[in-house]
Design an enzyme around this catalytic site. Structure first.
Site, PDB file in Angstrom:
ATOM      1  N   GLY A 539      48.322  51.437  36.323  1.00 16.54           N
ATOM      2  CA  GLY A 539      47.925  51.801  37.685  1.00 16.54           C
ATOM      3  C   GLY A 539      48.939  51.295  38.667  1.00 16.54           C
ATOM      4  O   GLY A 539      50.054  50.908  38.299  1.00 16.54           O
ATOM      5  N   GLY A 542      49.996  47.574  37.966  1.00 18.08           N
ATOM      6  CA  GLY A 542      50.548  47.087  36.715  1.00 18.08           C
ATOM      7  C   GLY A 542      50.082  47.886  35.515  1.00 18.08           C
ATOM      8  O   GLY A 542      49.344  48.862  35.645  1.00 18.08           O
ATOM      9  N   VAL A 544      48.265  47.894  31.618  1.00  9.90           N
ATOM     10  CA  VAL A 544      47.267  47.138  30.871  1.00  9.90           C
ATOM     11  C   VAL A 544      47.456  47.389  29.378  1.00  9.90           C
ATOM     12  O   VAL A 544      47.581  48.543  28.945  1.00  9.90           O
ATOM     13  CB  VAL A 544      45.838  47.536  31.295  1.00  9.90           C
ATOM     14  CG1 VAL A 544      44.815  46.651  30.604  1.00  9.90           C
ATOM     15  CG2 VAL A 544      45.680  47.461  32.800  1.00  9.90           C
ATOM     16  N   LYS A 560      46.605  42.584  31.613  1.00  6.29           N
ATOM     17  CA  LYS A 560      47.258  43.345  32.672  1.00  6.29           C
ATOM     18  C   LYS A 560      48.533  42.638  33.077  1.00  6.29           C
ATOM     19  O   LYS A 560      48.514  41.476  33.480  1.00  6.29           O
ATOM     20  CB  LYS A 560      46.319  43.456  33.871  1.00  6.29           C
ATOM     21  CG  LYS A 560      46.901  44.200  35.026  1.00  6.29           C
ATOM     22  CD  LYS A 560      45.816  44.453  36.043  1.00  6.29           C
ATOM     23  CE  LYS A 560      46.411  44.936  37.347  1.00  6.29           C
ATOM     24  NZ  LYS A 560      45.373  45.063  38.366  1.00  6.29           N
ATOM     25  N   ASP A 662      39.487  50.788  46.173  1.00  3.21           N
ATOM     26  CA  ASP A 662      40.045  51.790  45.265  1.00  3.21           C
ATOM     27  C   ASP A 662      39.035  52.163  44.184  1.00  3.21           C
ATOM     28  O   ASP A 662      39.351  52.149  42.995  1.00  3.21           O
ATOM     29  CB  ASP A 662      41.356  51.268  44.656  1.00  3.21           C
ATOM     30  CG  ASP A 662      42.225  52.400  44.102  1.00  3.21           C
ATOM     31  OD1 ASP A 662      41.958  53.582  44.420  1.00  3.21           O
ATOM     32  OD2 ASP A 662      43.161  52.107  43.338  1.00  3.21           O
TER      33      ASP A 662
END
Ligand SMILES: *[C@@H]1O[C@H](CO)[C@@H](O)[C@H](O)[C@H]1NC(C)=O
Ligand SMILES: *[C@@H]1O[C@H](CO)[C@@H](O)[C@H](O)[C@H]1NC(C)=O
Ligand SMILES: *[C@@H]1O[C@H](CO)[C@@H](O)[C@H](O)[C@H]1NC(C)=O
Ligand SMILES: *[C@@H]1O[C@H](CO)[C@@H](O)[C@H](O)[C@H]1NC(C)=O
Ligand SMILES: *[C@@H]1O[C@H](CO)[C@@H](O)[C@H](O)[C@H]1NC(C)=O
Length: 827
Positions: A539, A542, A544, A560, A662
């Site tokens: 995302g 970063g 994952v 992450k 978000d």
């Protein structure tokens, strides 16, 4: 007044006339005004009366304007001392009187049946628009409608067709009618000429209040709307004092005002006042006691809308509720006051809407450097903001720095400072308003009258401000971006890497220790993830990876990695610390738990519990095959409840309010039991609970973003409510909020399609392929209604998450949601 060509109007007018005027009431004795009658403007006060004597038609003397005696051809309440004008013919062109009927202005119903207002030279100043042929006489009804009729009593024209600033009981505005569609305020309480506000019943069925491009009457900015687009057919003000919108079959869609009190003893009027507020007024007809209530001998506002006119003005141009450089404040609950800030005075004290002027010479930018240094101060206007007209913007900045940026800029007239954001403004300042709810303040630059004191040397030490200027610049975009859902791009302001930073501070470590988390080395993480092989997702903040913690009995984790970069900059460290602090301090079954972290050199890693069923996006949009099967209707409803409860926790139950910013299916993970868990607080904003509103840089993902991100307005937890609403619709319909499918164009934008299906009573279309949902249409409807409330453009209309949970669960009734997009498209 708009003049239409007689030839164009003739055919239409006969049809349309009746729509706006009350038909002849044959029971009432009619005082006929026969052809050849006339009235003269002058001291003799001639007028024609309605049978009851309630209304009069004739000349009213108007003072002011500096032209001696000026007269307005008007209709007024004649039984009350104020002689309140409800209609006028020549509001923008007053006429003079004369010593005799020959030398003065007159209004005449001529032998050939036309009504004409003429000045002393005989020039026609006004005549009614589009009167058909065959006028036989005129009548002033007891409703206040002055009409011209033919021999049979058929109304050919009525003053109700051409309202000024007032609507009277029985007056109707109708869709598609060319008459009686707009009402424009007076200029001021004593000046009848056209003012700066109007409301109009649009052909799209929406009743909307606008500011105008004064002195034109063209609409500018919509600050209030009924949101009855496409369904509204008429606006009725009935004798019982109710004002409502109905559809073409007579169903009442919306009450603008309702009234419970008996009204037979009251005069009433609905007026858009010179301050832009629409008010329903009453005045006792006889005694001061009526309906068990003592009435003052003046007009009392029974209802009014909008309640907060000061805060609603957001137009890019125009002076808003008050004049330029002034600010608006509602003090006695209903009347907005316009005030001048310190150091400013009214340009014209008798006309506050003309705004305020500096009482001091402005800063001189051309003077040689330093000459004007120290001559200016910033005065603080608490709880006062000027929401528009910025020319520069800075974020993450201290108030001192914000002050300094304005003082050192000769173009700067004021700064608005709120939640570490700083907006520079130039005069004239617009749309200013003071409200206890405003958490921001404005610092206004004024000249120190007699000062010789200089702070030139002092200012140099604040040189950091210049550095800050280089990094600031995430300027809020225009609202048009909102409409453009096609470009779905992740954005994250923290990612901006244009500044080299000093060494990583210790703040992140401290935060993590206090959260009691396990600390890992980078090597441990490398082995846990098998060298960062299996990507679970990536995302804005970063990537994952899947991992196994050996020393924890093979516990699966999601690691992450915050973007690895050659030099770590302050933003990343801060983001890291923020995320750790927030997640470490939270504990809720609908949030993803943080297990530990790694902070080693350039490496910033977060270790979460592993969610074995992936993200909601994987299963919802995965096509039904593959690793994550599509959840059934029951599971989807449970996911909706879980996400909503997680958000309630974040918004209302943490010690500091957390706005996620978000919310989207990619950030909602599903654990082994298919319980939804909210993840990725990386761009969350940490707020103290007493800060209820804030304005900040855009965060989040387009397609889920609330419109206020694109406006220069405060962003609140309601942005999460908006995103949740979109996710809820996606959950119901098992599809993305936007699909590029030109064969089903009406289904492309989920929000529009859902509202469309809902408003046409065809909700089943949304879940046609889902048997379970088809059998549970009641719940489908409830969920869709909740979603439609959540995505209302006006954040204040959106419910809080607690209420959302109650509504989803059916614990409270969900009322009819308005069209979430109607306000926008009305503009
Ligand atoms: C008004 O004029 C019409 C048409 O001439 C007539 O029928 C009616 O009786 C008159 N009414 C009164 C009250 O004079
Ligand atoms: C009303 O206001 C307008 C606009 O400022 C002005 O032009 C006009 O002269 C005023 N009329 C009166 C009667 O004061
Ligand atoms: C006016 O409308 C209200 C609300 O619909 C209704 O209760 C009332 O009876 C109406 N009054 C008249 C005179 O039609
Ligand atoms: C009237 O129209 C509205 C929508 O405009 C609809 O919801 C309602 O069912 C209709 N009522 C009747 C009696 O047809
Ligand atoms: C500034 O000067 C004006 C006029 O010279 C005077 O009236 C005023 O008192 C002075 N103000 C201060 C703060 O000295």
């Amino acid at each position: 007044m708009a003049n239409c060509q007689p030839t164009l109007c003739l055919s239409l007018s006969l049809l349309l006339l009746l729509l706006c005027s009350k038909p002849v009431n044959s029971q009432q004795p009619q005082a006929n005004i026969s052809l050849g009658s006339s009235l003269a403007a002058g001291a003799s006060q001639d007028y024609w009366l309605s049978p009851s004597g309630d209304f009069a038609f004739g000349f009213q003397q108007v003072t002011g304007g500096g032209r001696g005696n000026s007269f307005l051809l008007a209709i007024w309440f004649n039984r009350i001392p104020q002689r309140t004008v409800v209609w006028s013919a020549n509001r923008n062109e007053l006429v003079p009187d004369g010593s005799t009927i020959k030398t003065g202005s007159t209004v005449k119903l001529t032998k050939d049946g036309s009504l004409m207002l003429a000045d002393p030279s005989g020039r026609q100043v006004w005549g009614p628009n589009g009167v058909g042929p065959g006028v036989s006489y005129g009548v002033l009804y007891d409703t206040g409608n002055f009409v011209l009729t033919d021999r049979k009593g058929v109304v050919l024209w009525g003053s109700f067709d051409q309202p000024t600033d007032t609507i009277l009981p029985t007056q109707i505005m109708k869709k598609g009618n060319k008459r009686c569609t707009e009402v424009i305020s007076k200029y001021s309480s004593t000046n009848y000429s056209t003012g700066r506000f109007k409301f109009m019943f649009q052909t799209d069925g929406n009743l909307v209040a606008y500011t105008t491009f004064y002195p034109q009457t063209v609409r500018n900015y919509a600050y209030w709307a009924s949101a009855t687009k496409s369904t509204g057919n008429s606006v009725t003000f009935n004798e019982s004092g109710s004002v409502f919108l109905s559809s073409d079959n007579g169903t009442i869609l919306l009450y603008v005002f309702t009234n419970q009190e008996p009204t037979q003893d009251l005069h009433q009027r609905l007026t858009i006042d010179h301050d832009g507020v629409i008010r329903l007024y009453a005045y006792p007809k006889q005694s001061s006691t009526s309906a068990g209530r003592r009435w003052p001998a003046e007009w009392t506002a029974l209802s009014f809308t909008p309640a907060d006119i000061c805060g609603l003005m957001r137009a890019d141009t125009g002076s808003g509720a008050c004049g330029f450089n002034s600010y608006c404040q509602i003090e006695d609950a209903q009347f907005p006051n316009c005030k001048c800030p310190n150091g400013y005075k009214f340009l014209d004290p008798s006309d506050e809407s003309r705004g305020c002027l500096k009482t001091f010479p402005p800063q001189d930018c051309s003077s040689s450097a330093g000459e004007e240094d120290g001559q200016f101060d910033l005065v603080e206007m608490v709880n006062t903001i000027f929401p528009s007209g910025d020319y520069e913007y800075y974020q993450s900045i201290s108030e001192d720095m914000c002050r300094d940026l304005c003082l050192s800029d000769c173009l700067c007239d004021a700064v608005t400072y709120e939640s570490a954001s700083c907006w520079k403004k130039r005069a004239p300042l617009t749309n200013g308003y003071m409200d206890q709810e405003n958490t921001g303040k404005t610092l206004l630059k004024i000249r120190r009258q007699n000062s010789t004191y200089s702070t030139a040397g002092e200012r140099k030490k604040n040189d950091q401000s210049r550095k800050l200027m280089a990094t600031a610049g995430w300027v809020l975009l225009g609202s048009s971006v909102f409409v453009n859902l096609m470009f779905i791009v992740g954005s994250c302001p923290w990612r901006k890497k244009n500044r080299r930073m000093n060494r990583v501070g210790d703040e992140s470590d401290e935060a993590m220790e206090s959260a009691n988390l396990q600390r890992f080395t980078y090597r441990e993480m490398e082995s846990a993830t098998g060298g960062f092989k299996q990507v679970l997702g990536s995302g804005a903040s970063g990537t994952v990876y899947k991992g196994v913690l050996g020393e924890r009995a093979g516990e699966l984790v999601a690691v992450k990695v915050l973007d690895n970069m050659p030099e770590r900059d302050g933003h990343d460290v801060r983001e890291f610390a923020t995320e750790v602090k927030i997640i470490g301090g939270t504990n809720h079954k609908n949030l993803v738990k943080l297990v530990g972290y790694c902070n080693e050199g350039q490496h910033l890693l977060l270790v979460y519990e592993f969610m074995s069923n992936g993200s909601l996006a994987d299963s919802l949009f995965g096509g039904g095959e593959g690793t994550f099967p599509r959840p059934n209707w029951y599971t989807r409803t449970q996911i909706a409840y879980s996400v909503a409860r997680g958000l309630v926790y974040l918004h209302d139950e943490c010690s500091t309010q957390i706005i996620h910013c978000d919310i989207k299916p990619q950030n909602i993970l599903l654990d082994q039991g298919m319980t939804a868990r909210i993840s990725d607080f990386g761009i969350s904003k940490l707020m103290k609970t007493d800060q209820t509103r804030t304005t900040t840089a855009i965060r989040g993902t387009k397609g889920y973003l609330a419109p206020e991100w694109f406006r220069n307005v405060p962003v609140t937890a309601k942005v999460d409510v908006h995103s949740f609403g979109i996710v809820l619709l996606e959950l119901v319909c098992c599809r993305k909020s936007f699909l590029l499918d030109f064969e089903k164009e009406e289904e492309m934008v989920l929000v529009d399609w859902a509202y469309d299906c809902y408003s046409r009573g065809k909700l089943y279309k949304l879940v046609e392929k889902d048997e379970d949902a088809m059998e549970d249409l009641k719940k489908v409807e409830r969920f869709v209604k909740v979603a439609l409330w959540c995505i209302q453009e006006d954040p204040s209309l959106r419910p809080g998450m607690k209420k959302v949970v109650h509504m989803l669960e059916g614990a409270v009734l969900v009322s009819e949601p308005p069209d979430p997009s109607s306000f926008m498209s009305a503009i």
